[in-house]
Motif scaffolding. Structure first.
Motif, PDB file in Angstrom:
ATOM      1  N   GLU A  87       3.162   4.934  -1.430  1.00  0.00           N
ATOM      2  CA  GLU A  87       4.312   4.475  -0.694  1.00  0.00           C
ATOM      3  C   GLU A  87       4.544   5.110   0.603  1.00  0.00           C
ATOM      4  N   ILE A 108       2.292  -1.797  -4.204  1.00  0.00           N
ATOM      5  CA  ILE A 108       3.244  -0.986  -4.330  1.00  0.00           C
ATOM      6  C   ILE A 108       4.225  -1.484  -5.590  1.00  0.00           C
ATOM      7  N   TYR A 127       1.918   3.591   2.527  1.00  0.00           N
ATOM      8  CA  TYR A 127       2.272   2.404   3.015  1.00  0.00           C
ATOM      9  C   TYR A 127       3.254   2.399   4.168  1.00  0.00           C
ATOM     10  N   ASN A 159       4.917   0.327  -8.797  1.00  0.00           N
ATOM     11  CA  ASN A 159       6.655   0.487  -9.367  1.00  0.00           C
ATOM     12  C   ASN A 159       6.758   0.047 -10.823  1.00  0.00           C
TER      13      ASN A 159
END
Length: 700
Positions: free
Chosen positions: A594, A568, A597, A572
């Protein structure tokens, strides 16, 4: 923050010719063919829709206006049907002043035009290297359910489906012009699909409970199967799967009965019902269905799917396959029922997961048998990009893990003759880097999947961010390769993600808490029955008992979080480095990752919650019980933060939290319901329960 309304994702899913694909800063290399507005598209009459679609592509994606011509002209893109090679195949030949796309049939020419679009999208300019190749699909059919809405196929979605590389659609059928979604004109759909070179397969929910030996059997199969194909003889085929095709089998190893209603009060028969056992008289039943269907559609593809008896003894399964009619198709799921030994425990592969690429031993054994019997072989592959690993995201963003399955499917094609794919089930599909890489991988010749992934990431994230994105997806793929989910996870926290509730097990009011019904929308076709709200692990033969399994799951998944969090962060970072024009596309991809996640964290928290509940139920010491309640409150706080972090993701992308059969179950309203449920646990349920943790409870 931009927010989307419900179902706004449909604009995204059906936007096949995206604007802004062209990068005007790019210049052609010396040997490249340059397509400009001096070019035209020449076509035969039967290929008008192909030509119009390609013209639309050049206008929207490449900012070029190319006229359509029937007569020869140069420079030109020439669309023709030249029967040569395999169905849906095509010749692609690029010269300085012409690009020849000669399909074996109309579908082949259409796929050749889509291939041209794909090449130019990766180049981000109307420039093309000289090449001459004949391209043919490895798998046909490639079947998908709708990703737009259950059994819903507007023309825009049909166009998106063919551009994604699929060649057939799946429709749940309950009777003539009757689907799970409601009433539909089947022939209208078949005709509209044909305009996009798509076939239509019926997935049977038709009445089946009749033995071929019974009086009136022929009339029964005529009324329920023959009638559908009498009404729609141009349908391509019929999918039959055990649990939806129960019949009163005479095999003594099954009950011979349909699945009983819940709580009917009878003494349970330990034998499986017919749909969950490879009954020795299934070949009779299949033959009766086949005769009724082919009375009206002689070329119909009758597909018998062995999904429900993968746990049965191999000799029983293979004996059934050897007895099947030789003019039908066999389908087997690619990865299910596999037993996975870990260092300290053992797991059984559940329904539809990419945590194991496959093939499983169940599939392999049936594939070998199908080849020996000369039966065409299909598989449920989920290669539309979606599985039950996360029930409420549009695709599983783990490309390197998917590539293992792509390669295994190609190997199964070469070794066992695997020729067709069911790329999705009711959860549909969504345009993604997974479905795009699958399209490239399932043709010959095919580039290495990693090569195509890097080119896609350069297109969608920009050159400066592509390496970060590639490494991010490797981390996410490593995370998905590190554990095996249980079906209890797939029917619980993985099915509805961060909206999945916590319930106190040693409850004060069993008739209330244990019967909590997950809130669903009126648009849900299945209501709450697919969501096991009260989390309770399954005990499965060949799988380690829960006491060991859960502690091992928690240990493995806690370690897996390191891969997730690394991925992640990398993703990002890639989004932050993407050019402005590409950032929204990159951000949506990162949002999907995400949300996965956040769902994964909810699953981990749910397992920890279950263990704490069980410990609390049997704890004898007052102080230790109070400490367990403290741990539970701390865990609720962790989960609350996780849910709060999921809300903006669902607000930005209306596809997150939605699934075609269940509709919205993890959107902002459901996530807010989860927050209220957690707050009620802390402020009411646990507060009251604490008062019972005493030798002399005092409620005054």
């Amino acid at each position: 923050m931009n927010t989307e309304k419900k179902y706004e994702f449909r604009k995204w899913i059906d936007d096949v010719h995206k604007t802004g694909r062209r990068d005007f800063s790019r210049t052609p290399e010396p040997d490249e063919t340059v397509i400009d507005e001096t070019w035209s598209i020449t076509f035969e009459d039967a290929l008008l829709s192909v030509a119009q679609d390609l013209q639309d592509y050049f206008l929207k994606s490449m900012s070029l206006v190319l006229p359509l011509r029937k007569e020869a002209a140069c420079p030109k893109i020439e669309l023709k049907v030249v029967p040569d090679g395999k169905k849906r195949g095509f010749l692609f030949d690029t010269g300085k002043e012409s690009i020849r796309i000669h399909g074996h049939d109309e579908a082949g020419t259409r796929m050749g035009a889509v291939y041209l679009e794909d090449l130019l999208n990766l180049r981000e300019a109307p420039f093309l290297k000289p090449q001459k190749e004949r391209r043919e699909p490895l798998f046909s059919p490639r079947m998908v359910h709708s990703g737009w809405g259950l059994d819903q196929f507007p023309d825009s979605h049909l166009n998106a489906i063919v551009h994604a590389g699929f060649d057939s659609i799946l429709l749940f059928v309950k009777g003539v012009n009757h689907t799970t979604h409601g009433i539909m004109d089947f022939n209208d759909l078949i005709d509209r699909a044909a305009k996009y070179s798509l076939d239509v397969y019926f997935y049977s929910y038709l009445p089946s409970f009749k033995h071929p030996d019974e009086p009136g059997a022929e009339a029964f199969f005529e009324a329920n199967y023959g009638s559908v194909f009498k009404n729609s003889p141009k349908a391509r085929g019929l999918i039959l799967v055990g649990e939806s095709a129960q019949f009163p089998s005479k095999d003594p190893e099954c009950t011979g009965k349909d699945r009983p209603p819940e709580n009917e009060g009878e003494i349970a028969d330990p034998r499986p019902t017919p749909g969950f056992w490879p009954c020795r008289d299934y070949p009779q039943w299949v033959d009766a269905v086949k005769k009724a269907v082919r009375k009206y559609a002689p070329a119909a593809d009758v597909v018998f799917w062995t999904y429900n008896w993968g746990k049965a003894p191999e000799e029983k399964r293979l004996a059934l396959i050897r007895s099947l009619p030789k003019d039908i198709t066999l389908e087997a799921t690619f990865e299910m029922f596999e037993v996975h030994p870990y260092p300290n425990h053992t797991m059984v592969q559940p329904d539809y997961s990419i945590t194991f690429p496959g093939p499983g031993r169940y599939f392999s054994s049936e594939a070998v048998c199908a080849k020996e019997c000369g039966l065409p072989l299909y598989t449920m592959s989920n290669t539309g990009g979606m599985t039950w690993d996360f029930g409420i995201v549009p695709y599983m963003p783990f490309p390197q893990q998917w590539f293992k399955r792509f390669n295994a499917l190609r190997k199964a094609h070469d070794e066992w003759g695997l020729c067709g794919l069911m790329d999705s089930h009711h959860y549909g599909w969504f345009p993604s880097l997974i479905s795009e890489c699958a399209k490239w991988s399932f043709w010959t010749p095919a580039p290495a999947p990693e090569e195509i992934l890097r080119r896609i990431l350069a297109r969608d994230f920009g050159n400066a961010a592509a390496d970060d994105a590639f490494e991010a997806f490797q981390s996410l793929s490593d995370a998905m390769d590190s554990y095996t989910p249980g079906f209890d996870d797939q029917a619980g926290p993985l099915r509805c993600g961060p909206a999945y509730p916590f319930i106190l097990h040693p409850i004060l009011y069993p008739h209330v808490e244990q019967q909590m019904v997950f809130p669903t929308t009126p648009e849900s076709a299945v209501g709450p029955r697919w969501i096991h709200t009260f989390y309770q692990p399954e005990s499965i033969y060949a799988q380690s008992w829960c006491g060991l399994r859960f502690h091992e799951d928690i240990r493995i998944m806690t370690r897996s979080l390191e891969f997730w969090e690394k991925g992640i962060r990398q993703l990002n970072e890639a989004v932050s480095r993407a050019p402005d024009a590409k950032r929204e596309t990159a951000r949506r991809v990162a949002g999907v990752a995400e949300f996965c996640y956040r769902s994964f964290r909810t699953m981990l928290h749910t397992k920890r919650w279950w263990v704490l509940n069980k410990r609390l139920e049997v704890e004898y010491d007052v102080q230790k019980a109070q400490s367990l309640l403290d741990e539970m409150e701390a865990l609720i706080a962790e989960e609350r933060e996780n849910v709060l972090a999921a809300i903006p993701l669902a607000e930005r992308d209306s596809r997150l939290g939605w699934e075609p059969s269940m509709d919205y179950i993890s959107d902002k309203p459901h996530l807010e319901w989860k927050l209220r449920q957690l707050d009620n646990l802390v402020n009411n349920t646990l507060r009251i329960y604490r008062k019972t943790v005493s030798r002399n409870p005092d409620f005054m």
